[in-house]
Enzyme design. Structure first.
Site, short mmCIF file in Angstrom:
data_model
loop_
_atom_site.label_atom_id
_atom_site.label_comp_id
_atom_site.label_asym_id
_atom_site.label_seq_id
_atom_site.Cartn_x
_atom_site.Cartn_y
_atom_site.Cartn_z
N ASP A 141 0.85 -1.19 0.00
CA ASP A 141 0.00 0.00 0.00
C ASP A 141 0.88 1.23 0.00
OD1 ASP A 141 -2.59 1.39 2.18
OD2 ASP A 141 -2.37 1.40 -0.02
N LYS A 144 3.06 3.43 -5.63
CA LYS A 144 2.52 2.44 -6.59
C LYS A 144 3.57 1.98 -7.59
CE LYS A 144 -0.69 3.51 -4.00
NZ LYS A 144 -0.69 2.73 -2.71
N ASP A 169 -3.15 -2.93 -2.61
CA ASP A 169 -4.20 -1.91 -2.69
C ASP A 169 -3.97 -1.06 -3.94
OD1 ASP A 169 -5.22 1.02 -0.76
OD2 ASP A 169 -6.42 -0.39 -1.94
N ASN A 170 -5.00 -0.40 -4.42
CA ASN A 170 -4.90 0.64 -5.46
C ASN A 170 -4.41 0.14 -6.82
OD1 ASN A 170 -3.47 2.18 -2.73
ND2 ASN A 170 -5.46 2.83 -3.48
N GLU A 199 -11.10 4.45 -1.73
CA GLU A 199 -11.64 4.76 -0.40
C GLU A 199 -12.51 6.02 -0.41
OE1 GLU A 199 -8.49 3.93 -1.05
OE2 GLU A 199 -7.08 5.46 -0.46
C1 LIG Z 1 9.14 3.95 -1.06
C2 LIG Z 1 8.34 3.80 0.16
C3 LIG Z 1 7.08 4.41 0.31
C4 LIG Z 1 6.39 4.23 1.46
C5 LIG Z 1 5.09 4.85 1.71
N1 LIG Z 1 4.74 5.26 2.92
N2 LIG Z 1 3.48 5.75 2.81
C6 LIG Z 1 3.08 5.61 1.54
C7 LIG Z 1 1.72 5.99 1.05
C8 LIG Z 1 1.45 5.50 -0.35
N3 LIG Z 1 0.00 5.45 -0.67
C9 LIG Z 1 -0.49 6.20 -1.65
O1 LIG Z 1 0.24 6.97 -2.28
C10 LIG Z 1 -1.94 6.17 -1.95
C11 LIG Z 1 -2.48 7.17 -2.74
C12 LIG Z 1 -3.86 7.19 -3.05
C13 LIG Z 1 -4.45 8.26 -3.90
C14 LIG Z 1 -3.92 9.55 -3.88
C15 LIG Z 1 -4.47 10.55 -4.69
C16 LIG Z 1 -5.57 10.25 -5.51
F1 LIG Z 1 -6.10 11.21 -6.27
C17 LIG Z 1 -6.09 8.97 -5.54
C18 LIG Z 1 -5.52 7.97 -4.74
C19 LIG Z 1 -4.70 6.20 -2.52
C20 LIG Z 1 -4.16 5.19 -1.73
O2 LIG Z 1 -4.96 4.22 -1.22
C21 LIG Z 1 -2.79 5.15 -1.45
O3 LIG Z 1 -2.32 4.11 -0.70
N4 LIG Z 1 4.09 5.07 0.82
C22 LIG Z 1 6.95 3.45 2.45
C23 LIG Z 1 8.21 2.87 2.23
N5 LIG Z 1 8.88 3.07 1.13
MG LIG Z 2 -3.85 2.58 -0.60
#
Ligand SMILES: Cc1cc(-c2n[nH]c(CCNC(=O)c3cc(-c4ccc(F)cc4)cc(O)c3O)n2)ccn1
Ligand SMILES: [Mg+2]
Length: 214
Positions: A141, A144, A169-170, A199
């Site tokens: 999650d 992406k 997810d996603n 969501e």
């Molecule tokens: C490189 C690395 C990275 C991580 C890391 N830590 N935290 C995350 C969060 C990432 N999640 C998302 O970006 C995400 C985005 C949307 C979204 C956004 C905008 C829209 F318009 C529509 C949908 C929806 C979702 O459900 C998501 O999960 N990554 C941790 C460790 N190493």
């Molecule tokens: Mg997500």
């Protein structure tokens, strides 16, 4: 109030959720993000799909990539059998600091280990750092475009065993097309798509469940 969205979510949890009650923390965040301000939690609809997989797999060792505010960490941890462990990884230290407090408020801190930093740095170190052999279940999650390289990295680092399950997810929104092509096309995975919605919206999204065949 609170300067960032995660801080406002934490404030709402402290105001509305019962300390030690994971379910009330999950419901409070869903209410807030559905009616006050959207946030990128897996949410209630996809969360139910995730719950059913966690209950089916009963993982002893689970990894979550992408903690954000800790919503899914709390959701997952509340379903884990005794002496099981969820390791959750967050890139952003501001998000991680909030997630620690949400996890503590929910009373699941003894089942959750939160680590900070980029997945690419952590994955090669995890076996040694945590005395792991492999993960029974991984929830992807995080960023992406990291789903595919990190899956390959987990394979190379021996973190997946025959029967390990990846839940992503996603896969539609924002989307992970290269990851989907890989797990759906590879003879080493048995993949299944669970149709849902982004969501708190009516936008199509979904969860991909992939069993590693070794
Ligand atoms: C490189 C690395 C990275 C991580 C890391 N830590 N935290 C995350 C969060 C990432 N999640 C998302 O970006 C995400 C985005 C949307 C979204 C956004 C905008 C829209 F318009 C529509 C949908 C929806 C979702 O459900 C998501 O999960 N990554 C941790 C460790 N190493
Ligand atoms: Mg997500």
């Amino acid at each position: 109030y609170g300067s960032t969205r995660p801080e406002r979510i934490l404030a709402e949890v402290k105001r509305k959720a019962t300390r030690g009650d994971a379910r009330s923390v999950v419901d409070t965040i869903d209410q807030y993000c559905r009616h006050q301000e959207w946030a990128m939690n897996v949410g209630d609809e996809k969360g139910t799909i995730l719950d059913s997989i966690v209950c089916e797999v009963k993982p002893r060792a689970m990894l979550e990539l992408g903690t954000y505010c800790g919503y899914s960490a709390v959701r997952i941890a509340s379903l884990l059998p005794p002496n099981s462990r969820l390791i959750t990884m967050e890139f952003n230290p501001v998000f991680a600091a909030i997630a620690r407090q949400v996890i503590a408020w929910a009373g699941v801190e003894d089942k959750v280990v939160l680590i900070e930093g980029p997945s690419g740095d952590w994955i090669p170190k995890m076996k040694k750092e945590f005395g792991l052999t492999s993960f029974d279940l991984v929830f992807l999650d995080h960023w992406k475009d990291c789903y595919l390289p990190d899956t390959k990295l987990m394979e190379e680092c021996g973190l997946l065993r025959t029967g390990s399950i990846l839940v992503a997810d996603n896969v539609i929104c924002p989307g992970a097309p290269d990851y989907l092509e890989y797990v759906r096309g590879s003879p080493r995975y048995e993949s299944k798509y669970f149709r849902s919605h982004l969501e708190y919206t009516r936008v199509e999204d979904g969860i991909e469940k992939s069993v590693f065949l070794g």
